[in-house]
Design a protein around this motif. Structure first.
Motif, PDB file in Angstrom:
ATOM      1  N   GLN A  56       0.751  -1.134  -0.057  1.00 49.88           N
ATOM      2  CA  GLN A  56       0.145   0.134   0.020  1.00 49.88           C
ATOM      3  C   GLN A  56       1.035   1.351   0.014  1.00 49.88           C
ATOM      4  N   VAL A  57       1.983   1.229   0.755  1.00 44.67           N
ATOM      5  CA  VAL A  57       2.792   2.463   0.943  1.00 44.67           C
ATOM      6  C   VAL A  57       3.747   2.821  -0.537  1.00 44.67           C
ATOM      7  N   PHE A 143      -6.633   6.799  -1.476  1.00 46.23           N
ATOM      8  CA  PHE A 143      -6.953   5.307  -1.001  1.00 46.23           C
ATOM      9  C   PHE A 143      -5.908   4.595  -0.490  1.00 46.23           C
ATOM     10  N   HIS A 144      -4.743   4.515  -0.892  1.00 49.90           N
ATOM     11  CA  HIS A 144      -3.616   3.608  -0.454  1.00 49.90           C
ATOM     12  C   HIS A 144      -3.116   4.141   0.841  1.00 49.90           C
ATOM     13  N   VAL A 145      -3.104   5.419   1.101  1.00 50.04           N
ATOM     14  CA  VAL A 145      -2.667   6.070   2.212  1.00 50.04           C
ATOM     15  C   VAL A 145      -3.682   5.985   3.388  1.00 50.04           C
ATOM     16  N   THR A 148      -3.322   2.120   4.350  1.00 49.69           N
ATOM     17  CA  THR A 148      -2.321   2.070   5.309  1.00 49.69           C
ATOM     18  C   THR A 148      -2.704   2.480   6.692  1.00 49.69           C
ATOM     19  N   TYR A 149      -3.311   3.523   6.892  1.00 50.64           N
ATOM     20  CA  TYR A 149      -3.892   4.165   8.096  1.00 50.64           C
ATOM     21  C   TYR A 149      -4.860   2.894   8.722  1.00 50.64           C
ATOM     22  N   ASP A 150      -5.801   2.299   7.788  1.00 55.81           N
ATOM     23  CA  ASP A 150      -6.731   1.322   8.413  1.00 55.81           C
ATOM     24  C   ASP A 150      -6.075   0.124   8.750  1.00 55.81           C
TER      25      ASP A 150
END
Length: 168
Positions: A56-57, A143-145, A148-150
């Motif tokens: 994701q990162v 979306f990808h940040v 990552t958070y989720d």
């Protein structure tokens, strides 16, 4: 007052990726404090068919740097996708931010109608610059940040909305 393509892209990418650095740093601190092997976090995903945190990162980094480069008509640097620790992912995001810092408004402004063609798998997609930025690049970065958070939040890292939004 209107917003330029540069203002709508590079500073937004930098802000969002800087917040991602803070999110990843909290993840690294959490792993160290709780004595959790950080590879558990790096390989965590929200559902089996989703990419793990590390990917994701990498994707957030790639989309931001390639998006800015494509708007500017430049070639983005390629990163190896070989990060195996949270500090390495943080370094990757910081390298992306440093690259984005090299862009000047005159390189990107005026790209609203520029034809941009990208390849995804065996498909080729063409966009005009403005829809490319607004409907492809920005949503993908977010979306990808967010994912990552989720993932980190799901793993117990104490994150809140302010971590994602950062300071204005």
């Amino acid at each position: 007052m209107s917003i330029s393509m540069y203002q709508a892209s590079v500073p937004v990418f930098i802000h969002t990726l800087s917040n991602l650095v803070g999110i990843l740093e909290k993840g690294a601190t959490y792993a160290e404090t709780k004595k959790i092997d950080q590879h558990v976090l790096l390989n965590s995903r929200l559902f089996p068919d989703m990419f793990p945190l590390s990917r994701q990162v990498q994707i957030a980094s790639d989309i931001a740097k390639r998006g800015a480069a494509q708007l500017a008509g430049a070639e983005a640097p390629k990163f190896e996708d070989n990060e195996t620790t949270l500090p390495e992912l943080i370094d990757r995001v910081q390298k992306t931010i440093s690259y984005l810092d090299t862009f000047k408004p005159e390189q990107i402004d005026g790209s609203e109608d520029k034809t941009i063609t990208i390849t995804q798998g065996d498909k080729s997609l063409s966009f005009e610059g403005m829809p490319f930025l607004l409907y492809f690049v920005l949503p993908n970065v977010y979306f990808h940040v967010t994912t990552t958070y989720d993932i980190l939040r799901h793993c117990g890292v104490e994150l809140g909305k302010k971590d994602f939004l950062g300071k204005p």
